[in-house]
Design a protein around this motif. Structure first.
Motif, PDB file in Angstrom:
ATOM      1  N   LEU A 249      28.021 -23.206 -12.959  1.00  0.00           N
ATOM      2  CA  LEU A 249      26.920 -22.377 -12.482  1.00  0.00           C
ATOM      3  C   LEU A 249      25.636 -22.632 -13.262  1.00  0.00           C
ATOM      4  N   VAL A 250      25.770 -22.775 -14.592  1.00  0.00           N
ATOM      5  CA  VAL A 250      24.583 -23.006 -15.411  1.00  0.00           C
ATOM      6  C   VAL A 250      23.986 -24.376 -15.114  1.00  0.00           C
ATOM      7  N   ALA A 251      24.838 -25.334 -14.728  1.00  0.00           N
ATOM      8  CA  ALA A 251      24.344 -26.683 -14.467  1.00  0.00           C
ATOM      9  C   ALA A 251      23.414 -26.737 -13.267  1.00  0.00           C
TER      10      ALA A 251
ATOM     11  N   LEU B 238      27.081 -21.895 -25.208  1.00  0.00           N
ATOM     12  CA  LEU B 238      26.477 -22.597 -24.081  1.00  0.00           C
ATOM     13  C   LEU B 238      25.106 -23.160 -24.441  1.00  0.00           C
ATOM     14  N   SER B 239      24.326 -22.432 -25.238  1.00  0.00           N
ATOM     15  CA  SER B 239      23.032 -22.961 -25.670  1.00  0.00           C
ATOM     16  C   SER B 239      23.215 -24.140 -26.611  1.00  0.00           C
ATOM     17  N   PHE B 240      24.278 -24.114 -27.402  1.00  0.00           N
ATOM     18  CA  PHE B 240      24.581 -25.259 -28.271  1.00  0.00           C
ATOM     19  C   PHE B 240      24.856 -26.510 -27.442  1.00  0.00           C
ATOM     20  N   LEU B 241      25.504 -26.326 -26.295  1.00  0.00           N
ATOM     21  CA  LEU B 241      25.771 -27.461 -25.414  1.00  0.00           C
ATOM     22  C   LEU B 241      24.541 -27.887 -24.628  1.00  0.00           C
ATOM     23  N   GLY B 242      23.463 -27.097 -24.701  1.00  0.00           N
ATOM     24  CA  GLY B 242      22.243 -27.455 -24.002  1.00  0.00           C
ATOM     25  C   GLY B 242      22.151 -26.933 -22.591  1.00  0.00           C
ATOM     26  N   VAL B 243      23.039 -26.010 -22.191  1.00  0.00           N
ATOM     27  CA  VAL B 243      23.024 -25.496 -20.818  1.00  0.00           C
ATOM     28  C   VAL B 243      22.708 -24.008 -20.779  1.00  0.00           C
TER      29      VAL B 243
ATOM     30  N   PHE C 174      16.179 -17.841 -18.320  1.00  0.00           N
ATOM     31  CA  PHE C 174      16.836 -16.833 -19.138  1.00  0.00           C
ATOM     32  C   PHE C 174      17.451 -15.734 -18.267  1.00  0.00           C
ATOM     33  N   ILE C 175      16.697 -15.249 -17.282  1.00  0.00           N
ATOM     34  CA  ILE C 175      17.193 -14.194 -16.398  1.00  0.00           C
ATOM     35  C   ILE C 175      18.349 -14.701 -15.538  1.00  0.00           C
ATOM     36  N   LEU C 176      18.230 -15.909 -15.005  1.00  0.00           N
ATOM     37  CA  LEU C 176      19.318 -16.464 -14.198  1.00  0.00           C
ATOM     38  C   LEU C 176      20.572 -16.694 -15.033  1.00  0.00           C
ATOM     39  N   PHE C 177      20.380 -17.141 -16.267  1.00  0.00           N
ATOM     40  CA  PHE C 177      21.512 -17.346 -17.164  1.00  0.00           C
ATOM     41  C   PHE C 177      22.217 -16.028 -17.453  1.00  0.00           C
ATOM     42  N   ALA C 178      21.445 -14.967 -17.705  1.00  0.00           N
ATOM     43  CA  ALA C 178      22.050 -13.647 -17.934  1.00  0.00           C
ATOM     44  C   ALA C 178      22.770 -13.146 -16.690  1.00  0.00           C
ATOM     45  N   SER C 179      22.218 -13.421 -15.518  1.00  0.00           N
ATOM     46  CA  SER C 179      22.859 -12.980 -14.274  1.00  0.00           C
ATOM     47  C   SER C 179      24.204 -13.659 -14.069  1.00  0.00           C
ATOM     48  N   ILE C 180      24.279 -14.934 -14.440  1.00  0.00           N
ATOM     49  CA  ILE C 180      25.554 -15.647 -14.307  1.00  0.00           C
ATOM     50  C   ILE C 180      26.612 -15.038 -15.232  1.00  0.00           C
TER      51      ILE C 180
ATOM     52  N   PRO D  57      34.850 -23.369 -17.283  1.00  0.00           N
ATOM     53  CA  PRO D  57      34.398 -24.347 -16.279  1.00  0.00           C
ATOM     54  C   PRO D  57      33.420 -23.754 -15.275  1.00  0.00           C
ATOM     55  N   LEU D  58      33.640 -22.493 -14.907  1.00  0.00           N
ATOM     56  CA  LEU D  58      32.732 -21.873 -13.946  1.00  0.00           C
ATOM     57  C   LEU D  58      31.366 -21.615 -14.564  1.00  0.00           C
TER      58      LEU D  58
END
Length: 393
Positions: free
Chosen positions: A239-241, A329-334, A253-259, A234-235
Motif C-alpha cells: 500500500l505504501v509503495a 517503514l521510514s527506515f526502509l524509505g517507504v 504523511f496523511i495517506l501513510f497514517a490512513s494506511i 507485505p500489505l
C-alpha cells in the motif's frame, strides 16, 4: 452414691482456643478511611496507579517525550535543515567544565580538526584546542514557530554564535541532536493520529456490532475477519509503495497514517464486541431497556463507559507499536518523506555498513525509540493494573 472430691475441679478453666482480635469502633473507622469508601472508580484508579512505581516512572518518561515533541523548536539548538559546511560527519562534541590549565570553568566544547592517517589515508577528527565555544542557556538562533508565533530563543547554544553538535553531524553537516528532537514531533504525531483514529473506528464498530447483534453483527464480523486475514507487513509495503512520491510531504504523511489506521482498528473492534455482548445482558442494561431508554442513551451512558478502561489500556499499548512500525517503514524509505524528519528517516542514512562504520552516532534515534517504547509500555502496564482497583497486589 456420692462421688469423691477431685482437687483439680477447683482450678479455673483455661481456654486453649485461638483468640480472635475484634477490632474496636475506632480501628474499624480508620480502616474504612484508609480504604477510601465513597471514592469514585477513577479516584481508585488514580490512587492505585500512584502506588505503582514502574507505572509512574513510565508516565514521567511519556510526559518528557511529549514535552520534547511540543517544544522541539525551543529544545533543538538549530533547525533540522541548518547545515554546517565545515563539519561533515563530525563526531559528537562533549561539553567540558574543566579548563586546560586546571580548575572549573563555564561549560564549553572544543572544535575538531581533520587529520589524515598516513597508513590508511582515512580522515580522522581530533579535538582542536584552538577552537573553543562557550555554552550558554537561552540563546538566540534559528527562528521557530509555536501556535503561529515566531521565536528565536533556544534552550542551549554558544555565546559566539558558533556551532555545537552534541550528537555530531550527518553527511550534509546537519546537527543530529536537532534533527532527532524535531523528529520526535513527527513520530509522536504519527503515533497519536493512528492511535486516536483506530480507537474511534474500532470503538464504534465493536460496540455497535456487539450491542445490536443479528445480521448486522454477522456482516460486520465478516468485514473484520477480511481485514485481519491480510499479512500486515507485505500489505503495508504494497500500500505504501503506491503512494505518490511527487506529492506534498504532508499529503504523503496523511495517506501513510490512513494506511496504518486501515489495518489496526479491527483488533480493538473484535475485543470490544466480546465485552459488549457480556455487558448487554447485565441487569442495569436490561433495566434501562425496560424503562424505554433509547439505544443511543444505553450505549453512551452504560456500554461505552464500562469499556473505557479497556480502550485506554489498548491505546497505551498501540502507541509504541505504531512508533516502531513508522520507524521501520521510514527506515526502509517507504514511510515519511523528506523534508519531514522522523526517527525512521534519520536511520535511513545508515542502511549500509560503511555509513555506520564512518558515523555510528547517526544511530542516536535508536535510543529515543527504545526509551519511548519502554516508557509507553511501562505506563500501559501500570494503567492496566490500576484499572482493577479491587484486585490484590
Amino acid at each position: 452414691m456420692k462421688q469423691p472430691h477431685n482437687p483439680t475441679d477447683d482450678k479455673p478453666m483455661v481456654d486453649n482456643r485461638p483468640q480472635i482480635d475484634v477490632p474496636t469502633a475506632t480501628e474499624t473507622m480508620n480502616a474504612e478511611t484508609a480504604t477510601g469508601p465513597g471514592l469514585s472508580y477513577w479516584q481508585l484508579v488514580r490512587r492505585r496507579f500512584l502506588r505503582n512505581r514502574y507505572g509512574v516512572v513510565g508516565l514521567i518518561g511519556c510526559l518528557l517525550i511529549v514535552i520534547t515533541a511540543v517544544f522541539s523548536g525551543f529544545i533543538a539548538p538549530y533547525d533540522g535543515e541548518t547545515k554546517d559546511r565545515t563539519a561533515i560527519y563530525s563526531p559528537p562534541q562533549m561539553p567540558k567544565v574543566f579548563a586546560p590549565e586546571g580548575g572549573l570553568t563555564r561549560p564549553y566544547v572544543l572544535g575538531y580538526a581533520e587529520e589524515m592517517d598516513p597508513n590508511t589515508f582515512e580522515i580522522k577528527f581530533v579535538p582542536d584546542p584552538e577552537v573553543r565555544h562557550n555554552l550558554a542557556l537561552f540563546v538566540k538562533g534559528d527562528p521557530w514557530t509555536f501556535l503561529g508565533l515566531e521565536f528565536e530563543t533556544h534552550l542551549v547554544g554558544t555565546t559566539d554564535g558558533g556551532f555545537v553538535h552534541l550528537l555530531g553531524t550527518d553527511s550534509l553537516g546537519r546537527d543530529v541532536f536537532s534533527r532527532m528532537v524535531e523528529g520526535t514531533r513527527v513520530t509522536l504525531l504519527m503515533g497519536f493520529l493512528v492511535m486516536a483514529a483506530s480507537c474511534f473506528i474500532g470503538t464504534i464498530v465493536g460496540v455497535s456490532s456487539g450491542y445490536f447483534g443479528g445480521v448486522f453483527d454477522m456482516l460486520v464480523q465478516r468485514i473484520v475477519e477480511f481485514v485481519r486475514s491480510f499479512p500486515d507487513l507485505p500489505l503495508y509495503l504494497a500500500l505504501v509503495a503506491i503512494l505518490p512520491r511527487r506529492a506534498d510531504p504532508i499529503t504523503v504523511f496523511i495517506l501513510f497514517a490512513s494506511i496504518l489506521v486501515l489495518l489496526r482498528w479491527a483488533d480493538l473492534s473484535r475485543e470490544l464486541r466480546g465485552k459488549v455482548i457480556s455487558l448487554r445482558s447485565m441487569d442495569y442494561v436490561r433495566s434501562a431497556v425496560a424503562v424505554g431508554a433509547s439505544d443511543q442513551r444505553i450505549i453512551g451512558r452504560h456500554i461505552v463507559p464500562n469499556t473505557s478502561s479497556h480502550i485506554i489500556v489498548w491505546a497505551t499499548y498501540q502507541l509504541p507499536e505504531v512508533i516502531l512500525l513508522e520507524s521501520f517503514l521510514s527506515f526502509l524509505g517507504v514511510g515519511v518523506q523528506a523534508p519531514m524528519v522522523s526517527w525512521g528517516t534519520m536511520l535511513n542514512q545508515v542502511r549500509d555498513f560503511q555509513s555506520f562504520a564512518a558515523a555510528p552516532w547517526l544511530m542516536a534515534p535508536v535510543g529515543m525509540i527504545v526509551i519511548s517504547v519502554l516508557a509507553f509500555n511501562a505506563f500501559g502496564d501500570g494503567l492496566r493494573d490500576a484499572m482493577d482497583p479491587y484486585s490484590n497486589d
